[in-house]
Design a protein around this motif. Structure first.
Motif, PDB file in Angstrom:
ATOM      1  N   ILE A 243      -7.086  -9.705  -1.484  1.00  0.00           N
ATOM      2  CA  ILE A 243      -5.820 -10.085  -0.861  1.00  0.00           C
ATOM      3  C   ILE A 243      -5.242 -11.341  -1.511  1.00  0.00           C
ATOM      4  CG2 ILE A 243      -6.199  -8.952   1.370  1.00  0.00           C
ATOM      5  CD1 ILE A 243      -7.196 -11.614   2.482  1.00  0.00           C
ATOM      6  N   ALA A 244      -5.684 -11.614  -2.741  1.00  0.00           N
ATOM      7  CA  ALA A 244      -5.177 -12.778  -3.480  1.00  0.00           C
ATOM      8  C   ALA A 244      -3.960 -12.343  -4.287  1.00  0.00           C
ATOM      9  CB  ALA A 244      -6.263 -13.345  -4.389  1.00  0.00           C
ATOM     10  N   VAL A 245      -2.787 -12.455  -3.675  1.00  0.00           N
ATOM     11  CA  VAL A 245      -1.552 -11.965  -4.283  1.00  0.00           C
ATOM     12  C   VAL A 245      -0.545 -13.111  -4.384  1.00  0.00           C
ATOM     13  CG1 VAL A 245       0.402 -10.392  -3.959  1.00  0.00           C
ATOM     14  CG2 VAL A 245      -1.918  -9.627  -3.422  1.00  0.00           C
ATOM     15  N   PHE A 246       0.019 -13.304  -5.572  1.00  0.00           N
ATOM     16  CA  PHE A 246       1.041 -14.338  -5.751  1.00  0.00           C
ATOM     17  C   PHE A 246       2.394 -13.892  -5.209  1.00  0.00           C
ATOM     18  CE2 PHE A 246      -2.007 -15.832  -8.958  1.00  0.00           C
ATOM     19  CZ  PHE A 246      -1.976 -17.195  -8.729  1.00  0.00           C
ATOM     20  N   GLU A 247       2.725 -12.622  -5.425  1.00  0.00           N
ATOM     21  CA  GLU A 247       4.019 -12.103  -4.992  1.00  0.00           C
ATOM     22  C   GLU A 247       3.814 -10.958  -4.010  1.00  0.00           C
ATOM     23  OE1 GLU A 247       7.077 -13.112  -5.634  1.00  0.00           O
ATOM     24  OE2 GLU A 247       6.476 -14.729  -6.978  1.00  0.00           O
ATOM     25  N   PRO A 248       4.117 -11.145  -2.734  1.00  0.00           N
ATOM     26  CA  PRO A 248       3.966 -10.052  -1.768  1.00  0.00           C
ATOM     27  C   PRO A 248       5.006  -8.967  -2.021  1.00  0.00           C
ATOM     28  CG  PRO A 248       5.040 -11.920  -0.726  1.00  0.00           C
ATOM     29  CD  PRO A 248       4.634 -12.373  -2.102  1.00  0.00           C
ATOM     30  N   GLY A 249       4.786  -7.798  -1.429  1.00  0.00           N
ATOM     31  CA  GLY A 249       5.693  -6.684  -1.632  1.00  0.00           C
ATOM     32  C   GLY A 249       7.063  -6.912  -1.001  1.00  0.00           C
ATOM     33  N   LYS A 250       8.093  -6.417  -1.660  1.00  0.00           N
ATOM     34  CA  LYS A 250       9.451  -6.542  -1.116  1.00  0.00           C
ATOM     35  C   LYS A 250       9.626  -5.648   0.109  1.00  0.00           C
ATOM     36  CE  LYS A 250      11.774  -7.926  -5.417  1.00  0.00           C
ATOM     37  NZ  LYS A 250      10.551  -8.170  -6.181  1.00  0.00           N
ATOM     38  N   MET A 251       9.223  -4.387  -0.021  1.00  0.00           N
ATOM     39  CA  MET A 251       9.331  -3.474   1.117  1.00  0.00           C
ATOM     40  C   MET A 251       8.409  -3.898   2.263  1.00  0.00           C
ATOM     41  SD  MET A 251       7.893   0.351   1.603  1.00  0.00           S
ATOM     42  CE  MET A 251       6.327  -0.378   2.052  1.00  0.00           C
ATOM     43  N   THR A 252       7.160  -4.189   1.912  1.00  0.00           N
ATOM     44  CA  THR A 252       6.184  -4.510   2.952  1.00  0.00           C
ATOM     45  C   THR A 252       6.541  -5.792   3.698  1.00  0.00           C
ATOM     46  OG1 THR A 252       4.793  -5.611   1.305  1.00  0.00           O
ATOM     47  CG2 THR A 252       4.316  -3.302   1.778  1.00  0.00           C
ATOM     48  N   SER A 253       7.139  -6.752   3.016  1.00  0.00           N
ATOM     49  CA  SER A 253       7.513  -8.003   3.693  1.00  0.00           C
ATOM     50  C   SER A 253       8.615  -7.766   4.721  1.00  0.00           C
ATOM     51  CB  SER A 253       7.954  -9.057   2.675  1.00  0.00           C
ATOM     52  OG  SER A 253       9.089  -8.627   1.952  1.00  0.00           O
ATOM     53  N   VAL A 254       9.528  -6.844   4.427  1.00  0.00           N
ATOM     54  CA  VAL A 254      10.564  -6.502   5.409  1.00  0.00           C
ATOM     55  C   VAL A 254       9.941  -5.848   6.635  1.00  0.00           C
ATOM     56  CG1 VAL A 254      12.606  -5.069   5.835  1.00  0.00           C
ATOM     57  CG2 VAL A 254      12.377  -6.285   3.670  1.00  0.00           C
ATOM     58  N   VAL A 255       9.022  -4.907   6.393  1.00  0.00           N
ATOM     59  CA  VAL A 255       8.359  -4.210   7.503  1.00  0.00           C
ATOM     60  C   VAL A 255       7.551  -5.195   8.346  1.00  0.00           C
ATOM     61  CG1 VAL A 255       6.647  -2.449   8.091  1.00  0.00           C
ATOM     62  CG2 VAL A 255       8.271  -2.029   6.232  1.00  0.00           C
TER      63      VAL A 255
END
Length: 416
Positions: A243-255
């Motif tokens: 779960i070490a992610v620099f940029e989260p998902g665009k779609m998933t962040s909206v959800v």
């Protein structure tokens, strides 16, 4: 937490729906393991909550990522299947996509950074993937994967920011709530957000009152920052690499902006402790990301006390040497393993006097290291480091006091 509340989001229902998750469940049924959800009496006693554990580390590739990868593969046209798929991944997505792609007769290419451990390359190749090593970072590997996608006419399958992938991951919660319909809280690991968004959509549909809590590693609060308008630093060497992610998902962040009720961050120390506890109590091996949900329950007991809580052991792919290190560090923190530094006189009988005290207090000596040269002591002095094993911290403290009473200068080396 002092950060601002979640930013409002709109249109999440159009991006990913509960029906998408149900459709994914029908597609992948029988091709992935329907992992069990068990009540843990011991973890419940320790945490003060009723803990229900979903064992996604029991999948064939030892991680939930298979679900989303398979659901995405099953959406391909015949032409796309013939040409094959490509992804950038150095982890569980690579193995899940490679395994199911090979099973379905779909060529799979995985681009990994050159820094990827050899064991991960071998695991991916073992389940049928063709590995291309390119770049020194994930971003460089991703850029190369996108380049190959165009050059070779392949279909790109993202690890999380895709409705088919997220819907497949959501089947985890669908199964959990079939097994335990009255769950009150889900504590879900968050990296790019695919698992949390898929699980959240179906869970909220099945139970509008269920509380959804996202859990992120303190070193990688990328989704936390985005949703809470925070500016915490992102980066570092985390145990929870899944779960070490620099940029989260665009779609998933909206959800997730619409779904999550709370977002919690857990430290490396807390993740290590949860991982060790799962091995000791549930006799199951998890990777750092897989321990994040339990880490949150242990770190923030007031959020969960007295409630029925579902946690997902999202994966079990951890290097054995790293696992051993985590377990030894946990023993040290609990006082069962210690390294003591003693200042002695360099003369016959000094070490025997020390060992007699260890014998008297029934503490086992694991290793002894003498240092005569590289010290600030006089020429007749020496430093001895003794790694030892005790029953608990009380026994260890009694030993240290006894050594001091015998006239020895003793200090204990501490973990950060």
């Amino acid at each position: 937490m002092n950060e601002a509340a979640f930013k409002p989001a709109a249109g999440a229902n159009a991006l990913l729906t509960a029906d998408d998750v149900r459709a994914a469940a029908r597609r992948i049924a029988g091709a992935v393991v329907r992992t069990p959800t068990f009540h843990s009496k011991t973890l419940s006693k320790i945490t003060g909550a009723e803990i229900y554990v979903k064992f996604e580390n029991h999948q064939f590739t030892a991680a939930y990522k298979e679900r989303g990868a398979l659901n995405a593969l099953l959406q391909l046209t015949e032409e796309q299947r013939e040409h094959g798929v490509i992804a950038a991944s150095a982890g569980n997505h690579a193995q899940g996509l490679s395994y199911h792609g090979t099973r379905l007769g779909i060529p799979v290419t995985i681009v990994m950074p050159r820094t990827t451990p050899v064991v991960k390359v071998m695991q991916t190749e073992a389940v049928g993937g063709t590995v291309v090593l390119e770049g020194e970072s994930f971003d460089e590997a991703l850029t190369h994967a996108r380049k190959l996608q165009i050059e070779l006419g392949l279909t790109f399958v993202p690890p999380f920011d895709d409705p088919y992938v997220a819907a497949g991951q959501g089947t985890v919660a669908l199964e959990m709530l079939e097994d335990v319909p009255d769950l009150e809280i889900l504590a879900i690991p968050v990296g790019g957000g695919g698992l949390a968004s898929g699980m959240g959509v179906i869970a909220r549909d099945l139970n509008p009152d269920i509380q959804l809590i996202g859990v992120e590693a303190e070193l990688y609060p990328s989704m936390f920052n985005l949703l809470k308008g925070a500016t915490r630093p992102v980066g570092g060497d985390t145990l929870a690499e899944g779960i070490a992610v620099f940029e989260p998902g665009k779609m998933t962040s909206v959800v997730l902006g619409e779904l999550l009720d709370e977002f919690l961050l857990v430290s490396e120390h807390q993740i290590e402790g949860a991982l060790a506890l799962l091995l000791q109590i549930e006799k199951t091996v998890v990777e750092g990301a897989g321990a994040a949900g339990l880490a949150a329950v242990l770190a923030y007991p007031d959020h969960f006390k007295g409630r029925k809580v579902g946690i997902v052991l999202s994966g079990g792919n951890i290097d054995t040497r790293l696992l051993a290190n985590v377990l030894l560090r946990d023993l040290a923190r609990s006082g069962r393993l210690a390294r003591l530094r003693l200042v002695l006189q360099d003369r016959p009988g000094s070490l025997m006097r020390v060992s007699q005290v260890f014998y008297r207090y029934n503490v086992n000596i694991v290793e002894i290291v003498h240092q005569r040269v590289f010290t600030h002591l006089p020429a007749k002095g020496l430093v001895t480091e003794i790694e030892c094993e005790a029953r608990d911290s009380e026994q260890l403290n009694a030993l240290v006091e006894a050594l001091r009473a015998e006239g020895f200068e003793v200090s204990q080396m501490e973990l950060n």
